[in-house]
Scaffold this motif. Structure first.
Motif, mmCIF file in Angstrom:
data_model
loop_
_atom_site.group_PDB
_atom_site.id
_atom_site.type_symbol
_atom_site.label_atom_id
_atom_site.label_comp_id
_atom_site.label_asym_id
_atom_site.label_seq_id
_atom_site.Cartn_x
_atom_site.Cartn_y
_atom_site.Cartn_z
ATOM 1 N N ASN A 55 0.817 -1.213 0.000
ATOM 2 C CA ASN A 55 0.000 0.000 0.000
ATOM 3 C C ASN A 55 0.852 1.265 0.000
ATOM 4 O OD1 ASN A 55 0.910 -0.310 2.602
ATOM 5 N ND2 ASN A 55 -1.008 0.315 3.561
ATOM 6 N N GLU A 56 2.159 1.149 0.237
ATOM 7 C CA GLU A 56 3.047 2.299 0.237
ATOM 8 C C GLU A 56 3.826 2.438 -1.068
ATOM 9 O OE1 GLU A 56 5.522 2.510 3.711
ATOM 10 O OE2 GLU A 56 3.994 1.550 4.930
ATOM 11 N N MET A 57 3.690 1.483 -1.954
ATOM 12 C CA MET A 57 4.445 1.495 -3.197
ATOM 13 C C MET A 57 3.916 2.578 -4.136
ATOM 14 S SD MET A 57 6.647 -0.817 -2.717
ATOM 15 C CE MET A 57 7.314 -1.732 -4.077
ATOM 16 N N VAL A 58 4.821 3.163 -4.890
ATOM 17 C CA VAL A 58 4.489 4.192 -5.862
ATOM 18 C C VAL A 58 4.856 3.645 -7.234
ATOM 19 C CG1 VAL A 58 5.030 6.535 -6.651
ATOM 20 C CG2 VAL A 58 4.964 6.015 -4.201
ATOM 21 N N ASP A 59 3.960 3.788 -8.185
ATOM 22 C CA ASP A 59 4.270 3.339 -9.535
ATOM 23 C C ASP A 59 5.443 4.138 -10.082
ATOM 24 O OD1 ASP A 59 2.261 1.424 -9.651
ATOM 25 O OD2 ASP A 59 0.784 2.845 -10.428
ATOM 26 N N VAL A 60 6.351 3.449 -10.757
ATOM 27 C CA VAL A 60 7.520 4.090 -11.340
ATOM 28 C C VAL A 60 7.261 4.317 -12.821
ATOM 29 C CG1 VAL A 60 9.959 3.793 -11.901
ATOM 30 C CG2 VAL A 60 9.087 3.065 -9.669
ATOM 31 N N ASP A 61 7.494 5.544 -13.245
ATOM 32 C CA ASP A 61 7.404 5.883 -14.653
ATOM 33 C C ASP A 61 8.771 5.616 -15.267
ATOM 34 O OD1 ASP A 61 7.289 7.016 -17.168
ATOM 35 O OD2 ASP A 61 6.547 8.958 -16.476
ATOM 36 N N PRO A 62 8.883 4.610 -16.126
ATOM 37 C CA PRO A 62 10.199 4.266 -16.672
ATOM 38 C C PRO A 62 10.838 5.412 -17.453
ATOM 39 C CG PRO A 62 8.471 2.965 -17.727
ATOM 40 C CD PRO A 62 7.825 3.775 -16.638
ATOM 41 N N GLN A 63 10.052 6.401 -17.873
ATOM 42 C CA GLN A 63 10.622 7.531 -18.589
ATOM 43 C C GLN A 63 10.823 8.742 -17.677
ATOM 44 O OE1 GLN A 63 8.109 8.019 -22.011
ATOM 45 N NE2 GLN A 63 9.017 6.260 -23.025
ATOM 46 N N GLY A 64 10.587 8.549 -16.391
ATOM 47 C CA GLY A 64 10.799 9.621 -15.432
ATOM 48 C C GLY A 64 12.272 9.806 -15.131
ATOM 49 N N ILE A 65 12.568 10.785 -14.298
ATOM 50 C CA ILE A 65 13.948 11.107 -13.951
ATOM 51 C C ILE A 65 14.516 10.035 -13.031
ATOM 52 C CG2 ILE A 65 15.415 12.782 -12.779
ATOM 53 C CD1 ILE A 65 13.383 14.940 -13.565
ATOM 54 N N LEU A 66 15.673 9.468 -13.412
ATOM 55 C CA LEU A 66 16.422 8.586 -12.521
ATOM 56 C C LEU A 66 17.165 9.524 -11.585
ATOM 57 C CD1 LEU A 66 18.469 5.478 -13.289
ATOM 58 C CD2 LEU A 66 19.425 7.264 -11.846
ATOM 59 N N LYS A 67 16.741 9.566 -10.340
ATOM 60 C CA LYS A 67 17.291 10.564 -9.439
ATOM 61 C C LYS A 67 17.668 9.984 -8.099
ATOM 62 C CE LYS A 67 14.544 13.604 -7.339
ATOM 63 N NZ LYS A 67 14.563 13.268 -5.954
ATOM 64 N N CYS A 68 18.278 10.849 -7.298
ATOM 65 C CA CYS A 68 18.704 10.515 -5.945
ATOM 66 C C CYS A 68 17.468 10.309 -5.062
ATOM 67 C CB CYS A 68 19.559 11.656 -5.421
ATOM 68 S SG CYS A 68 20.383 11.324 -3.858
ATOM 69 N N VAL A 69 17.663 9.621 -3.973
ATOM 70 C CA VAL A 69 16.550 9.311 -3.055
ATOM 71 C C VAL A 69 16.580 10.180 -1.802
ATOM 72 C CG1 VAL A 69 16.354 6.922 -3.798
ATOM 73 C CG2 VAL A 69 17.879 7.491 -1.916
ATOM 74 N N ASP A 70 17.084 11.383 -1.917
ATOM 75 C CA ASP A 70 17.304 12.205 -0.730
ATOM 76 C C ASP A 70 16.028 12.723 -0.084
ATOM 77 O OD1 ASP A 70 16.533 14.174 -2.475
ATOM 78 O OD2 ASP A 70 18.252 15.468 -2.103
ATOM 79 N N ILE A 97 22.938 9.136 -10.944
ATOM 80 C CA ILE A 97 23.968 8.665 -11.871
ATOM 81 C C ILE A 97 25.281 8.393 -11.138
ATOM 82 C CG2 ILE A 97 25.376 9.339 -13.879
ATOM 83 C CD1 ILE A 97 22.494 8.483 -14.502
ATOM 84 N N TYR A 98 25.581 9.189 -10.106
ATOM 85 C CA TYR A 98 26.818 8.967 -9.354
ATOM 86 C C TYR A 98 26.874 7.562 -8.753
ATOM 87 C CZ TYR A 98 27.716 14.033 -9.472
ATOM 88 O OH TYR A 98 27.960 15.320 -9.862
ATOM 89 N N LYS A 115 24.645 8.505 -20.916
ATOM 90 C CA LYS A 115 24.099 8.124 -22.226
ATOM 91 C C LYS A 115 23.466 6.736 -22.176
ATOM 92 C CE LYS A 115 27.350 11.029 -24.727
ATOM 93 N NZ LYS A 115 28.557 11.073 -25.562
ATOM 94 N N GLU A 116 24.070 5.822 -21.438
ATOM 95 C CA GLU A 116 23.512 4.471 -21.297
ATOM 96 C C GLU A 116 22.143 4.511 -20.628
ATOM 97 O OE1 GLU A 116 24.434 0.317 -18.884
ATOM 98 O OE2 GLU A 116 25.979 1.848 -18.971
ATOM 99 N N VAL A 117 22.038 5.266 -19.544
ATOM 100 C CA VAL A 117 20.756 5.389 -18.830
ATOM 101 C C VAL A 117 19.704 5.997 -19.754
ATOM 102 C CG1 VAL A 117 19.575 6.610 -16.950
ATOM 103 C CG2 VAL A 117 21.748 5.437 -16.522
ATOM 104 N N ALA A 118 20.081 7.026 -20.506
ATOM 105 C CA ALA A 118 19.139 7.651 -21.446
ATOM 106 C C ALA A 118 18.711 6.666 -22.533
ATOM 107 C CB ALA A 118 19.774 8.897 -22.062
ATOM 108 N N SER A 119 19.642 5.814 -22.975
ATOM 109 C CA SER A 119 19.307 4.842 -24.025
ATOM 110 C C SER A 119 18.306 3.795 -23.540
ATOM 111 C CB SER A 119 20.570 4.155 -24.545
ATOM 112 O OG SER A 119 21.046 3.187 -23.623
ATOM 113 N N LYS A 120 18.201 3.630 -22.218
ATOM 114 C CA LYS A 120 17.238 2.686 -21.631
ATOM 115 C C LYS A 120 15.885 3.347 -21.388
ATOM 116 C CE LYS A 120 20.479 -0.425 -21.216
ATOM 117 N NZ LYS A 120 20.620 -1.463 -22.176
#
Length: 178
Positions: A66-81, A99-100, A119-124
């Motif tokens: 019930n706490e899970m959030v759907d992930v948009d595969p085209q969304g920003i791959l970002k930090c979890v801060d 990316i770091y 570039k690899e992450v963007a290609s995915k």
């Protein structure tokens, strides 16, 4: 402070229990070396953390549904801060450091390597990113700060050969966002 433990945790150093008499007796009977580690159950880990004032519990994948959030595969791959946002692009995949983190885990320490990962992450299909903050400029990413200041040295990870501003510019130049 809070802590949520997965039921997958089962090998933690006996130092977690500190002065726990049961742990100390178990270690003395099972080994002659004070540097060996004992296998702890998730229940023992929770108890040890609770003794130190932490809120800890064992969770299962089902208890988190019930706490899970759907992930948009085209969304920003970002930090979890934890920086909140109503921007739906932030519903992309998350990992400490963005990316770091990928560069760190692969032992990539150059700007060219960082650009290739971007570039690899963007290609995915993801939008690669790194971040800073208003008060610390690009060193505002806690993960990068730990990496560049050597807090992962004892784990065998080499430090980056670039600072946070150079890394951010490389990610941006390779198609990522800041």
């Amino acid at each position: 402070m809070g802590c949520t433990l997965s039921s997958q945790a089962n090998n933690v150093s006996d130092k977690v229990l500190g002065s726990n008499p049961a742990s100390k007796a178990k270690n003395q009977s099972n080994t002659s070396s004070s540097t060996s580690s004992a296998s702890l159950t998730p229940d023992q880990i929770v108890a040890a953390l609770q003794e130190r004032g932490w809120q800890a519990e064992i969770v299962t994948e089902f208890s988190l549904l019930n706490e899970m959030v759907d992930v948009d595969p085209q969304g920003i791959l970002k930090c979890v801060d934890g920086r909140g946002s109503d921007n739906t692009q932030f519903c992309g995949p998350k990992m400490p450091g963005g990316i770091y983190a990928i560069a760190h885990n692969r032992g990539v320490t150059t700007l060219e390597g960082l650009k290739q990962i971007t570039k690899e992450v963007a290609s995915k299909g993801h939008l690669p990113s790194v971040h800073g903050d208003h008060s610390s400029d690009m060193l505002g990413c806690g993960f990068f700060k730990l990496w560049v200041t050597g807090r992962f040295d004892d784990m065998g990870y080499p430090r980056p050969q670039f600072d946070a501003d150079q890394g951010a510019k490389a990610v941006e130049n390779a198609g990522g966002v800041i």
